[in-house]
Design an enzyme around this catalytic site. Structure first.
Site: not given
Ligand code: UDP
Length: 320
Positions: A10, A12, A31, A76, A95, A117, A149
């Site tokens: 991703g 970051i 990932d 992350l 997720t 994160a 979120y």
């Protein structure tokens, strides 16, 4: 040191991977390449100390395999971006909840320290002058997708704290405030890459709402070393830190600065929230961090100015 970076492809994550490789560490990336992309890792793709596993953080076997022989975990991987959360609310929740618990569980089984994160979204609509880690969360209705979120990431923090208390998991949490820089996609809603792309294309910059809402942006190059230092400073473990910039700006001013930085003849197009995000959307009016806790723990201070951030994104986009 062998490090696992979930979400390492991703925006970051890929900067973190490059930083860890430069420090001499071995890096495993897990990932699913949903919002991440192998393109983000192009500069290090053939690095001998990098291994990429394409897989889902919700699958325990996949996560366990990625964690074999690992000394530390940077978690992350997450569904990110306001557009993503609104378009794929259920998948994003899965997720961000199941995925994180799976990673936490594997970390405690393997006894590996973990950095989680998190996000300034956990503060919701709290408009305090400088948000501190102890400040209250102020959220809208749970039936408004946007808040899911914030809810999920807040629960992730709670889970990490409970795993620390129950199982002795060594963990630290970073609440990131609007991290930006090269490789961030505008596709999922993030404002700076969108404004820069619009300005370079000579299109109007789409200011959502009245443009008086305030954010504080932080360059990814300031954020990434802070994440590593937090996880590698044992005294910092067991708690949460705000990581963000120092220059609050309204979105209208951000648009004007972007136009100035690109030298475009850009104009501003004010778009009502309902048009931008759909009916019932609630924005945060003001989100500005107080990062004194991270300064006391690891000496963190964001060094790069907003104009440097914009200039870096402009340079990257021009080079594409
Ligand atoms: N925003 C905007 N135009 C865009 C994209 C975003 O005016 O094309 C606004 C958005 O409504 C919010 C701010 O910019 O008020 C920051 O948005 P972003 O999605 O980057 O971050 P977050 O909302 O999570 O702070």
């Amino acid at each position: 040191m062998r490090c696992l970076v979930t979400g390492g492809a991703g925006f970051i994550g890929s900067h973190l991977v490059e930083h860890l490789l430069a420090l001499g560490d071995d890096v495993v990336v897990l990932d699913d390449l949903s919002t991440g992309s192998e393109r983000n890792l192009a500069a290090v793709a053939s690095h001998p100390r990098l291994r990429l596993i394409k897989g889902d953080i919700c699958v325990p076997d996949t996560v366990a395999r990625a964690m074999e022989g690992v000394d530390e975990v940077y978690h992350l991987a997450a569904a990110v971006g306001v557009f993503t959360i609104l378009d794929r609310t259920l998948e994003s929740l899965r997720t961000n909840l199941t995925g994180t618990e799976t990673v936490l569980d594997a970390a405690r089984r393997h006894d590996v320290p973990l950095l989680l994160a998190s996000t300034s979204e956990v503060y919701g609509k709290n408009t305090a002058e400088g948000l501190t880690e102890e400040d209250d969360r102020i959220l809208g209705s749970p039936l408004k997708s946007r808040w899911s979120y914030s809810e999920a990431k807040a629960l992730d923090e709670t889970l990490a704290a409970l795993y620390a208390a129950r199982y002795g998991l060594r963990m630290v949490i970073a609440r990131l405030f609007n991290t930006v820089g090269p490789r961030q996609s505008g596709q999922y809603g993030m404002v700076i890459p969108r404004f820069v792309d619009q300005a370079l294309a000579g299109e109007p910059l789409t200011v959502f709402g009245d443009g008086t809402q305030i954010r504080c942006f932080c360059h990814v190059a300031d954020v990434v070393p802070a994440l590593v230092t937090l996880l590698r400073t044992e005294d910092a473990h067991g708690t949460v830190y705000n990581i963000g910039g120092t220059q609050p700006v309204t979105i209208t001013e951000l648009a004007e600065r972007t136009i100035a930085a690109t030298g475009s003849a850009g104009t501003l197009a004010k778009i009502p929230y309902t048009e931008a995000y759909g009916a019932g959307f609630e924005d945060m009016r003001r989100r500005v961090p107080n990062c004194d806790k991270a300064y006391r723990a690891i000496g963190f201070r964001a060094a790069r100015t907003l104009d440097e951030i914009i200039a870096d994104v402009v340079a990257e986009r021009r080079a594409l």
